[in-house]
Design a protein around this motif. Structure first.
Motif, PDB file in Angstrom:
ATOM      1  N   MET A 218       0.836  -1.194   0.000  1.00  0.00           N
ATOM      2  CA  MET A 218       0.000   0.000   0.000  1.00  0.00           C
ATOM      3  C   MET A 218       0.870   1.242   0.000  1.00  0.00           C
ATOM      4  N   ALA A 219       0.675   2.089  -1.000  1.00  0.00           N
ATOM      5  CA  ALA A 219       1.405   3.353  -1.089  1.00  0.00           C
ATOM      6  C   ALA A 219       0.516   4.357  -1.815  1.00  0.00           C
ATOM      7  N   ALA A 220       0.700   5.623  -1.506  1.00  0.00           N
ATOM      8  CA  ALA A 220      -0.090   6.672  -2.137  1.00  0.00           C
ATOM      9  C   ALA A 220       0.703   7.973  -2.115  1.00  0.00           C
ATOM     10  N   TYR A 221       0.317   8.898  -3.004  1.00  0.00           N
ATOM     11  CA  TYR A 221       1.014  10.182  -3.056  1.00  0.00           C
ATOM     12  C   TYR A 221       0.026  11.262  -3.466  1.00  0.00           C
ATOM     13  N   LEU A 222       0.263  12.466  -2.951  1.00  0.00           N
ATOM     14  CA  LEU A 222      -0.605  13.607  -3.250  1.00  0.00           C
ATOM     15  C   LEU A 222      -0.357  14.112  -4.667  1.00  0.00           C
TER      16      LEU A 222
END
Length: 389
Positions: A218-222
């Motif tokens: 799980m990874a996310a970025y703005l």
């Protein structure tokens, strides 16, 4: 010191409450039990509002200032506590249900908003009936679930039978099936107040939450509004129309959207603090402390003061929930030798506690350029999965 009743426990919110001069009292369910020295009561089922209320009443808590939940499973309970204890914030239990139950939510959306077809499923519903109604591929999940737990993509009668196994009992409203949308996901974290959108940000997942729940990282970025102005405008329009159509109370919200070929498609919307490191990367990028907004709303203060520090970003931040490496040999020093982090915490010990999405560590990275940030996250994910080449 005033007390905030909190359903669920997370350490970063605990720090935010204490900074505000509040003494939290937690209603917790194993394994997420608060540390020693913290006031709490255990319950067997955090979604059982009768048990939650009994735990609160028996604790004889003095000077209660508010109630809130750290996750979706406690949203209805926090609403019910506000009703019974005459506390500030949303007290409309019916409205809260429309932000928990996926069938109720999608059924109540304004008709022009694209969304998956959704229906309740019981143990008596056949695969053939669902395939005929929803298509050859569909998704089975809890009606009031969270975090992609017990969620399955179904393509055959055998997969359907396995998807139903985690759901004992004969309830007609425990499970939903939805038409499958094979498209990238973005999500909007924001603040809704007085019937309007007060503030929002948008992020992209590295992989979908469902893939992360099934073994991915799980990874996310703005995302940078300057680079994605149309996407931001269209997503904020969906958020505004959906939240208004669902009669959303003043809240912090988390809304997932599919970038489907037919156009942006509503996924689901929750009225709670976003999970993982999303609050931290929003504060680092925009100066908006979503913990403080949630606390302010629970105290009946409104969001204005908590939103007063927002700024135009000069760096964009992303987060990764790190898993054990495939060979079990990666350490935090290995990560730090290969990448520059704003924050990293990685437990490589054999008995490291494993959290949601297989998490044994977490990291935050940043860059002025969103595309470079995305590339860095992809490299860290590969390093976590396969180690140095």
């Amino acid at each position: 010191m005033p007390t905030m009743i909190v359903i669920g426990y997370r350490g970063d919110l605990d720090q935010a409450l204490r900074r505000r001069g509040l003494d939290p009292y937690y209603i917790a369910q194993a394994p997420a039990i608060p540390p020693n020295g913290t006031r709490f009561s255990r319950v067997a089922d955090i979604e059982d509002v009768q048990e939650v209320l009994r735990a609160v009443l028996s604790a004889r808590i003095d000077d209660v200032a508010g109630a809130l939940s750290v996750h979706e499973m406690g949203v209805f309970g926090a609403t019910y506590l506000r009703q019974q204890l005459n506390l500030p914030g949303n007290t409309d239990s019916k409205t809260a249900l429309y932000f928990r139950d996926k069938y109720l939510q999608k059924s109540r959306l304004p008709s022009h908003i694209r969304r998956a077809r959704c229906r309740y499923v019981s143990q008596d519903t056949s695969f053939a009936e669902l395939a005929d109604d929803l298509g050859d591929v569909f998704v089975v999940k809890p009606a009031t679930g969270a975090g992609s737990l017990r969620t399955s993509i179904v393509r055959s009668p055998e997969e359907y039978a396995r998807a139903l196994e985690p759901f004992p009992g004969r309830s007609d409203v425990q499970i939903v099936a939805e038409s499958f949308i094979d498209a990238p996901e973005v999500y909007v974290d924001g603040v809704w107040e007085d019937g309007g959108l007060r503030w929002s940000s948008m992020s992209s997942y590295h992989v979908s939450p469902l893939r992360a729940a099934q073994g991915g990282i799980m990874a996310a970025y703005l995302l940078d509004r300057r680079r994605h102005s149309t996407l931001f405008d269209e997503s904020e329009a969906i958020a505004t129309q959906a939240l208004a159509g669902l009669d959303a109370p003043d809240c912090v919200f988390h809304l997932e959207i599919f970038q489907a070929e037919a156009g942006l498609t509503f996924g689901e919307c929750a009225i709670r603090i976003p999970g993982g490191l999303a609050p931290q990367i929003n504060e680092l990028t925009y100066g908006v402390d979503l913990f403080d907004v949630e606390i302010s709303l629970a105290l009946g203060e409104g969001a204005s003061k908590a939103l007063s520090n927002q700024r135009t970003p000069d760096r964009f931040h992303g987060c990764i929930l790190l898993r054990p490496s495939s060979d079990g040999k990666l350490t935090q020093k290995d990560f730090e030798r290969n990448f520059t982090f704003d924050l990293i915490d990685y437990d490589s010990s054999p008995d490291a506690p494993i959290g949601p999405y297989g998490r044994v560590g977490q990291a935050i990275v940043s860059d002025p350029d969103e595309l470079k940030l995305r590339k860095t996250i992809e490299e860290i994910v590969r390093f976590n999965e396969f180690g140095p080449n």
